[in-house]
Design a protein around this motif. Structure first.
Motif, short mmCIF file in Angstrom:
data_model
loop_
_atom_site.label_atom_id
_atom_site.label_comp_id
_atom_site.label_asym_id
_atom_site.label_seq_id
_atom_site.Cartn_x
_atom_site.Cartn_y
_atom_site.Cartn_z
N TYR A 280 -40.12 47.03 1.24
CA TYR A 280 -40.05 47.96 0.46
C TYR A 280 -40.48 49.37 0.95
O TYR A 280 -40.34 50.28 0.61
N CYS A 281 -41.41 49.05 1.96
CA CYS A 281 -42.32 50.13 2.44
C CYS A 281 -42.36 50.28 3.75
O CYS A 281 -42.26 51.62 4.33
N THR B 34 -56.29 55.78 -1.44
CA THR B 34 -55.08 54.92 -0.95
C THR B 34 -54.74 55.27 0.27
O THR B 34 -55.56 55.35 1.24
N GLY B 35 -53.46 54.47 0.78
CA GLY B 35 -53.23 54.65 2.11
C GLY B 35 -51.69 54.57 2.46
O GLY B 35 -50.74 54.81 1.37
N GLY B 36 -51.31 53.66 3.43
CA GLY B 36 -51.62 52.85 4.17
C GLY B 36 -52.69 51.84 3.45
O GLY B 36 -52.40 51.90 2.11
N GLU B 37 -53.37 51.08 4.02
CA GLU B 37 -54.31 50.20 3.21
C GLU B 37 -55.56 50.86 3.31
O GLU B 37 -56.03 50.68 4.40
N THR C 85 -56.59 52.19 -4.82
CA THR C 85 -55.24 51.35 -4.71
C THR C 85 -55.23 50.40 -3.38
O THR C 85 -55.35 51.08 -2.47
N THR C 86 -55.10 49.16 -3.64
CA THR C 86 -55.40 48.28 -2.39
C THR C 86 -54.33 47.09 -2.39
O THR C 86 -54.05 46.48 -3.56
N ASN C 87 -53.96 46.58 -1.43
CA ASN C 87 -53.37 45.37 -1.48
C ASN C 87 -54.12 44.18 -1.68
O ASN C 87 -53.71 43.04 -1.71
N SER D 168 -52.34 45.95 -5.66
CA SER D 168 -50.71 45.40 -5.64
C SER D 168 -50.58 43.94 -5.38
O SER D 168 -51.10 43.26 -4.32
N ASN E 102 -50.39 46.13 -9.69
CA ASN E 102 -48.93 46.69 -9.50
C ASN E 102 -48.05 45.83 -8.67
O ASN E 102 -48.47 45.21 -7.86
N VAL F 251 -44.14 45.81 -7.44
CA VAL F 251 -43.01 46.48 -7.34
C VAL F 251 -41.90 45.33 -7.52
O VAL F 251 -41.88 44.23 -6.84
N GLU G 261 -40.53 50.26 -10.41
CA GLU G 261 -39.06 50.16 -10.15
C GLU G 261 -39.16 50.55 -8.38
O GLU G 261 -39.85 51.42 -7.89
N MET H 206 -38.33 52.20 -5.46
CA MET H 206 -37.93 53.73 -5.14
C MET H 206 -37.24 53.69 -3.89
O MET H 206 -37.79 53.30 -2.85
N VAL I 233 -38.09 56.10 -1.85
CA VAL I 233 -38.99 56.88 -0.87
C VAL I 233 -38.78 56.81 0.48
O VAL I 233 -38.17 55.71 1.09
N GLY J 18 -49.30 56.00 -1.71
CA GLY J 18 -48.42 55.60 -2.85
C GLY J 18 -49.41 55.85 -4.00
O GLY J 18 -50.60 55.85 -3.98
N1 SAM Z 1 -51.74 49.44 0.63
C1 SAM Z 1 -52.31 49.78 -0.87
C2 SAM Z 1 -51.46 49.00 -1.81
O1 SAM Z 1 -50.76 48.05 -1.17
O2 SAM Z 1 -51.65 49.20 -2.91
C3 SAM Z 1 -52.15 51.33 -1.17
C4 SAM Z 1 -50.70 52.04 -0.64
S1 SAM Z 1 -49.15 51.52 -1.08
C5 SAM Z 1 -48.21 52.63 -0.25
C6 SAM Z 1 -49.07 51.89 -2.78
C7 SAM Z 1 -48.32 51.45 -3.73
O3 SAM Z 1 -47.04 52.10 -3.16
C8 SAM Z 1 -48.15 50.10 -3.85
O4 SAM Z 1 -48.41 49.61 -5.10
C9 SAM Z 1 -46.83 49.72 -3.50
O5 SAM Z 1 -46.24 48.62 -3.89
C10 SAM Z 1 -45.99 50.97 -3.57
N2 SAM Z 1 -44.64 51.16 -2.93
C11 SAM Z 1 -44.70 51.47 -1.88
N3 SAM Z 1 -43.29 51.33 -1.44
C12 SAM Z 1 -42.58 51.43 -2.66
C13 SAM Z 1 -41.34 51.69 -2.88
N4 SAM Z 1 -40.17 51.83 -2.07
N5 SAM Z 1 -40.99 51.52 -4.31
C14 SAM Z 1 -42.06 51.49 -5.11
N6 SAM Z 1 -43.42 51.35 -4.87
C15 SAM Z 1 -43.53 51.33 -3.82
#
Ligand code: SAM
Length: 347
Positions: A34-35, A73-76, A102-104, A126, A165, A167, A195, A197, A199, A347
């Motif tokens: 999704y990203c 946040t990031g990226g990671e 916010t981190t994976n 996440s 988090n 998604v 939800e 998104m 984006v 994000g």
């Molecule tokens: N790498 C970190 C992480 O995984 O949390 C921080 C960056 S990540 C872009 C931040 C958040 O954006 C994550 O919770 C990710 O699930 C969410 N995210 C990325 N793409 C998304 C999308 N298309 N719809 C909804 N949430 C999204």
């Protein structure tokens, strides 16, 4: 209004400049569909990435204008070396009342204690699935066990209010709503369902893959019984919170089907110093150039104040009005400007 100080700058819709997401890198060690579903990416040039001192200086200028909440946040973000040093610099400003990450979670077990010692208070991890095979297939990462270890480490070092988090994407993890809630409950964390998104970066987005807030509530209600909305939270928080009959609380971020633009106090600083006033904004405001060409704090304040007072973005609501909703950008459009990517914007 909650959390605002007298110096808070407001936009044309009276929304305060209050909360910032600071991306410390555009790189990521996952490839969530999704990203970052593509095979190749264009990365920001390294010499354009802000130093910690540059980030901290901008954060002080933002704090002068009313910002009290920062999220790294990031990226990671844990791919950025020496992140605790940045945490220390940001913590030194007492106007920043809330500093979160916010981190994976993949690298969190390794860094949790140092981050906590440096003064980081809150972490969101996440976690989209409890199944390692699913994460391998969907996010192209074999490191599910490291994510779980990261969550364990976050608890062990005592971060406040651990959040998870998820998604939710139809056909991927929408059968895990109940299990994810149970996992969060068992780990003393609060879950946020997000939800899917449309984006930038979400090139595989389609409306039929979105599980709406209403559908999530219907399904959870069917399983658990009556779900009660929680009122009285911070009006600027992106998630609506709910409670199950047993008292378990959780949130849903319904940016796709029920956007909250009217209360949005967030903006985003990319790792190379572009400032975005909306997740969907076509372009950002370059703060790196004035920063590196010797602008004074007063000049930076002037640039930021005039941009925010002119802000009228309602990007997620604008998307809601699009009749045939499809991915925001084609792949070529993303390659032409990596700042359009969610993993660059933060994000
Ligand atoms: N790498 C970190 C992480 O995984 O949390 C921080 C960056 S990540 C872009 C931040 C958040 O954006 C994550 O919770 C990710 O699930 C969410 N995210 C990325 N793409 C998304 C999308 N298309 N719809 C909804 N949430 C999204």
């Amino acid at each position: 209004m909650t959390g605002s100080r007298d110096t808070t700058v407001r936009d044309r819709l009276h929304r305060p400049l209050q909360s910032m997401r600071i991306s410390v890198t555009d790189r990521c060690n996952m490839r969530c569909r999704y990203c970052m579903p593509e095979a190749e990416y264009v990365w920001l040039p390294r010499d354009q990435i802000l130093t910690f001192e540059e980030i901290a200086r901008l954060a002080r200028v933002f704090a002068e204008l009313g910002v009290t909440k920062l999220r790294l946040t990031g990226g990671e973000p844990l791919l950025r070396h020496e992140l605790p040093t940045l945490v220390r610099l940001l913590r030194a400003d007492e106007r920043i009342r809330d500093l979160a990450l916010t981190t994976n979670g993949i690298l969190l077990a390794r860094h949790a204690a140092a981050l906590r010692d440096a003064g980081l208070r809150r972490v969101t991890v996440s976690l989209d699935t409890l199944r390692a095979d699913r994460m391998q297939g969907f996010a192209r990462s074999p490191r599910h066990a490291d994510v779980l270890a990261g969550i364990g480490a976050a608890q062990a070092v005592g971060f406040e209010r651990l959040k998870l988090n998820s998604v939710i994407v139809r056909g991927y993890n929408d059968d895990e709503l109940v299990d994810l809630l149970a996992f969060a409950h068992d780990h003393d964390a609060e879950l946020r369902f997000i939800e899917y998104m449309d984006v930038g970066g979400a090139t595989q987005w389609a409306i039929d893959r979105v599980v709406s807030q209403q559908e999530m509530l219907d399904r959870l209600g069917h399983h658990f019984g009556a779900i009660t909305p929680i009122t009285g939270d911070d009006p600027h928080a992106p998630a609506e919170r709910f409670s199950l009959p047993d008292g378990t609380t959780f949130g849903i971020v319904a940016s796709t089907t029920a956007p909250f633009c009217a209360a949005c106090d967030r903006s985003r600083l990319t790792a190379d110093g572009q400032w975005f006033l909306c997740l969907y904004a076509g372009r950002g405001i370059d703060l790196r150039e004035p920063l590196r060409s010797g602008a004074s704090d007063a000049e930076l304040t002037g640039i930021i104040r005039s941009a925010w007072t002119a802000r009228d973005d309602r990007g997620a609501e604008d998307r809601l009005r699009v009749s045939e909703r499809a991915p925001l950008y084609p792949v070529d459009g993303l390659r032409a400007d990596p700042h359009r990517e969610m993993h660059t914007r933060g994000g």
